[in-house]
Every structure is written in structure tokens, then in C-alpha cells.
Design a protein around this motif. Sequence first.
Motif, PDB file in Angstrom:
ATOM      1  N   ASN A 116       0.740  -1.099   0.115  1.00 41.06           N
ATOM      2  CA  ASN A 116      -0.075  -0.039  -0.017  1.00 41.06           C
ATOM      3  C   ASN A 116       0.971   1.206   0.140  1.00 41.06           C
ATOM      4  N   ILE A 117       2.056   1.278   0.794  1.00 40.26           N
ATOM      5  CA  ILE A 117       2.585   2.504   0.886  1.00 40.26           C
ATOM      6  C   ILE A 117       3.803   2.661  -0.435  1.00 40.26           C
ATOM      7  N   ALA A 118       3.931   1.521  -0.932  1.00 37.63           N
ATOM      8  CA  ALA A 118       4.875   1.433  -2.223  1.00 37.63           C
ATOM      9  C   ALA A 118       3.964   1.933  -3.160  1.00 37.63           C
ATOM     10  N   VAL A 119       2.448   1.840  -3.281  1.00 36.68           N
ATOM     11  CA  VAL A 119       1.707   2.495  -4.274  1.00 36.68           C
ATOM     12  C   VAL A 119       1.665   4.069  -4.064  1.00 36.68           C
ATOM     13  N   GLU A 120       1.525   4.272  -2.764  1.00 41.72           N
ATOM     14  CA  GLU A 120       1.615   5.722  -2.429  1.00 41.72           C
ATOM     15  C   GLU A 120       2.705   6.713  -3.095  1.00 41.72           C
ATOM     16  N   GLU A 130       4.001   5.976  -5.849  1.00 39.54           N
ATOM     17  CA  GLU A 130       4.004   6.427  -7.260  1.00 39.54           C
ATOM     18  C   GLU A 130       2.746   7.362  -7.289  1.00 39.54           C
ATOM     19  N   GLY A 131       2.106   7.498  -6.297  1.00 34.37           N
ATOM     20  CA  GLY A 131       0.871   8.498  -6.467  1.00 34.37           C
ATOM     21  C   GLY A 131      -0.193   7.531  -6.216  1.00 34.37           C
ATOM     22  N   TYR A 132      -1.015   7.648  -4.835  1.00 32.79           N
ATOM     23  CA  TYR A 132      -1.854   6.686  -4.546  1.00 32.79           C
ATOM     24  C   TYR A 132      -2.962   6.505  -5.187  1.00 32.79           C
ATOM     25  N   SER A 133      -3.335   5.054  -5.549  1.00 27.67           N
ATOM     26  CA  SER A 133      -4.726   4.806  -6.175  1.00 27.67           C
ATOM     27  C   SER A 133      -5.264   3.584  -5.325  1.00 27.67           C
ATOM     28  N   GLU A 134      -6.256   3.618  -4.709  1.00 24.32           N
ATOM     29  CA  GLU A 134      -6.889   2.611  -3.769  1.00 24.32           C
ATOM     30  C   GLU A 134      -7.330   1.495  -4.820  1.00 24.32           C
ATOM     31  N   ALA A 135      -7.565   1.680  -5.799  1.00 23.86           N
ATOM     32  CA  ALA A 135      -7.747   0.546  -6.687  1.00 23.86           C
ATOM     33  C   ALA A 135      -6.576  -0.382  -7.048  1.00 23.86           C
TER      34      ALA A 135
END
Length: 356
Positions: free
Chosen positions: A291-295, A297-302
Amino acid sequence: MGVFEAIASHEQVVFGVDPASGLRTIIAIHSTALGPALGGTRFHPYDSEEAALDDVLRLSEGMTLKSAAAGLDLGGGKAVIIGDPRTMKSERLFRAYGRLVDSLGGRYITAEDVGTTTEDMVLIARETPFVTGLPLAHGGSGDPSPATARGVVAAQQAVAERLWGTRDLGGKTVAIQGVGKVGTNLAERLHALGAELIVADVDPAATRRAANRFGAKVVDLDEIYEVECDIFAPCALGGILDESTIPRLRAQAVCGSANNQLATDEDAERLEGRGILYAPDFVVNAGGVINIAVEMEGYSEARAAAMVDRIYENLRRVFTIADEERINPHEAAVRLARRRIDEIGTLRLRQRRDRA
Ligand code: NAD
């Protein structure tokens, strides 16, 4: 053991102090072979400096394995701040710490951990961009616990597939040790999937909530090891699977979020010997770091949810390696992580050499 010997398997260990705020911190970068070393900042009143160093070395190595097994382009790191988080937190302390993180130029990226919050990360972010896990209001991904719980469910579905031939958890009984942030979210998801729940927690308000909201049966702290269930899900403490608890388990599998569940590596064999399927913790609980790795790159919940759901496939891969190489799942997960570091990490080194 001397300090240099203790840190020999790590790339870099940095000590920092700020006497004015009382900051005493150690940042350990275990590996950047796959990318920047990501790992949270633990704020804890360690008994000694040696205990703090031991902890940060162990935890940072664990992050290397966790991110590698999860298929992320991240290395492993961790930091500890020595002291009581209830009395020592201040703006100056976190900003002094933020400057130290910044001085590493992005080789280490920090986040929240035990004793620190997403709000503390906001103070650190005033000194460095190398911080993730910020609150939603600050454009971050907020509390990682729901993502971690989502990943635990994906892992339990892989366990169900292997043991019972279907990923359906409906009608299965799951015993959850610790209904805090992850445990409660896990209970909610399992209840929605039709599972029966048994819970234990030191906090009576937590178990009452689980009983009222999800119809969970509440048992005493020690009894949770002995309840008859399909899956035992440790979601509180590390080191709880040992020579005294494993013989008492009446579960067919262990699959929960707690870090470092095995007291020793031999306990993986002990579980195997009892015919209990162990889902390696660092594969199961990777939802938070994903989850924080996705953040970053610019967070997307999906996107985060889709990536967390891949824990299902990841765990199946671990079980396949265990079968093919006749080893226990813990050992198989370590091999999966190390092989990826060897394959992809050396590719990166080669590219760097070719460019030079
Ligand atoms: P938490 O502090 O919110 O919850 C832990 C719960 O365990 C609390 O309710 C506490 O009262 C209870 N507890 C403490 N001692 C206990 C005992 N002896 N028996 C039963 N219950 C006990 O923490 P959390 O964020 O839910 O994390 C739970 C575990 O998962 C920890 O081991 C953590 O390191 C791990 N983990 C969490 C995340 C995350 O995203 N939060 C990610 C990866 C791993």
C-alpha cells in the motif's frame, strides 16, 4: 560481538543524535539491490543501545525479504528511535530525524511503525521527501491496516485452496489472536465472507466490539491456542509459535498478520511435523508495505487493492516451491525472496556497469 561484525550483512547503518530534542536513532539499510530501502520508524523505550541495534538489524533484513517476496522494486531498511513515544515526541525531534533521513538521499525511505503515527510522518515530511504512509488529508494512503487485512484474507484463501480445494472461506472457523487495527478489519472481512470467528485480546473493549459486530466467540488469552478451528490467525505479537504453543494448536493452518511469528526457524519444522500448514508471515502481511509502495507512485486505492490481492498467487507460489524442493513453507518463502534479489538485483548491477 563488535559493532562492525554485527552489521556485516547490512549495506549501511547510520546513528543519529539531537541532544536538544533527546533524539537517539539508528537507521539500518539492509539491502538496496531491488530499490530504495523502505521500512518504518519504530519508537520504543529499548532497555539498551544493543537491544535497539539488534532490533533494527533484524527488522531491516525482514523488510528486504518482505518486499522481495511481494515482487516490489524496493529494498529493506528500518529505523528505531530510542525512547518512550508517549512522552518524548516533539516537532523538533521528528524534524531532526527527518533531516537525517534526508541526508541519505533516498537510499532509505521511512514510514510509520509501532510507536509512530501517520501524523508523525507529516513532521518528517517537512524535512525530507523520502517518507511515505502520510495521512489521507496530506495526499497519502493513510492507515495501512485495511490493506494488510485484505492481504491476510487473500492469503487465507490460498490456504483454503490448498487444504480444502476451494478458496471459499464461508463456514470456516478462524481464531484471531489480537483484534486491534488489522485483527478487527480482518474479522470484518471474514464475517462478510461467512466465516465463524473466535477472538482473544488483552483489551476487553476490543473483544466486546468483535462479539457485537461480527458475532465472534470470545476466549481467554491463553485459550486461543487450543481452540478447535480451521485457521489460527496471529494478529498481535511476534514470537508466539514455539515449542510450548505449537503442540497445543488444534488448527489446520496458521495464517495471520503478526510479524516474526516463529520464535525460531525450527518452529517452522515443528509446525510441519504436526501437519499444520504455515503461511509465512512476511508473505501474508505484505499488504501494508504494498500500500505505501503504491503511495510513492501516486496513490490509487484500486491499484493498491489489485496489487495486494496478488498475495494469493504469491503464497501459492511459496507452497509450490515447498512441494517441489521438499522444504517447509517458511524456508520456501525465504528462497523465493532471495532468488528474486539474485535475479533482478544482479540485472540492475549489470545495467549500472554497462552505463558506466
Ligand atoms: P494493534 O496494536 O492495533 O493491534 C494489536 C492488538 O493485539 C491490540 O488490540 C492488543 O490489545 C492486542 N494484544 C496485545 N497483546 C496481546 C496478547 N497477548 N494476546 C492477545 N491480544 C493481544 O496492531 P496492528 O496494527 O493491528 O498490528 C497487529 C500485528 O500485525 C503486529 O504484529 C504488527 O507488527 C503486524 N503488522 C501490522 C501491519 C499494519 O498494517 N498495521 C502490517 C504488517 C504487520
